[in-house]
Design an enzyme around this catalytic site. Sequence first.
Site, PDB file in Angstrom:
ATOM      1  N   LYS A  13      20.582  -4.562 -13.498  1.00 15.14           N
ATOM      2  CA  LYS A  13      20.247  -4.304 -12.091  1.00 15.14           C
ATOM      3  C   LYS A  13      21.405  -3.666 -11.335  1.00 15.14           C
ATOM      4  O   LYS A  13      21.187  -2.858 -10.441  1.00 15.14           O
ATOM      5  CB  LYS A  13      19.751  -5.569 -11.399  1.00 15.14           C
ATOM      6  N   ARG A  87      19.393 -15.522  -2.381  1.00 15.39           N
ATOM      7  CA  ARG A  87      19.552 -16.181  -3.669  1.00 15.39           C
ATOM      8  C   ARG A  87      18.690 -17.435  -3.797  1.00 15.39           C
ATOM      9  O   ARG A  87      18.520 -17.973  -4.894  1.00 15.39           O
ATOM     10  CB  ARG A  87      21.035 -16.548  -3.778  1.00 15.39           C
ATOM     11  N   ARG A 120      28.937  -9.806 -24.867  1.00 14.60           N
ATOM     12  CA  ARG A 120      30.068  -9.557 -23.959  1.00 14.60           C
ATOM     13  C   ARG A 120      31.382 -10.111 -24.506  1.00 14.60           C
ATOM     14  O   ARG A 120      31.433 -11.234 -25.007  1.00 14.60           O
ATOM     15  CB  ARG A 120      29.810 -10.227 -22.609  1.00 14.60           C
ATOM     16  N   ARG A 155      34.077 -15.292 -23.552  1.00 11.85           N
ATOM     17  CA  ARG A 155      34.226 -16.368 -22.575  1.00 11.85           C
ATOM     18  C   ARG A 155      33.233 -17.481 -22.901  1.00 11.85           C
ATOM     19  O   ARG A 155      32.134 -17.206 -23.380  1.00 11.85           O
ATOM     20  CB  ARG A 155      33.925 -15.868 -21.144  1.00 11.85           C
ATOM     21  N   ARG A 166      22.538 -20.822 -17.598  1.00 13.07           N
ATOM     22  CA  ARG A 166      22.548 -19.851 -16.503  1.00 13.07           C
ATOM     23  C   ARG A 166      21.156 -19.272 -16.279  1.00 13.07           C
ATOM     24  O   ARG A 166      20.740 -19.046 -15.152  1.00 13.07           O
ATOM     25  CB  ARG A 166      23.548 -18.724 -16.798  1.00 13.07           C
TER      26      ARG A 166
END
Length: 212
Positions: A13, A87, A120, A155, A166
């Site tokens: 996005k 949010r 990632r 991470r 998440r």
Amino acid sequence: MKVLIFGKQASGKGTQAKLIAEKYRLVHIATGDIFREIRKEDSELGKKVRALIDGGKLVPDDVTTEIVMAKLKSLGKKGFILDGYPRNLTQVKAFEKIPIDIALLIEISDAEAVKRMSARRICNNSKCGEIYNTLVKKPKQEGKCDKCGSSVIQRDDDKPESIKKRLETYRRETAPIMEFYKKKGLLKEVDGTRPIESIFREIRGILDKIKH
Ligand SMILES: [Zn+2]
């Protein structure tokens, strides 16, 4: 034109928001960026935001809304694309007084999000922090940063267990927001699993129909 953009982590996005902002001359407002900016300021608000973020806390709804509203006010009549706000439903209610043209949702499956996010990698040197991706941007030498030579790590946040958490949080917070905009006839869903250019073409088709 006033656009909201939503999507899971790794939905792309941010990339689409940038393309949209360029094409339609909108101001791209990403709340994450605004918080990082304000955090550096030597103002009352800067101090407040710094204490919250450094303490690992979320910026409360009223402060977030105040920051976003101040930013929108500073734009005058310019159009915007807003990324990262509202949010939750409290923020949606506070934001209701601003009329928007459309809410775009860039949709990818959880499996796709996990695949993208677990690819990632980040340079372990905090001064560098270069971001890599085992699917599309590998370091030239495995495990070593191209820029500074430090080790490139994953991470904890990007490990499958954290990603699932998440995604659950995202769903819990975002589902009611999508329901809200859907009822108002403002929600448009776009399939985010395709190449960037095809997604953007579909979005252009949607936005070109809006009078502005
Ligand atoms: Zn580095």
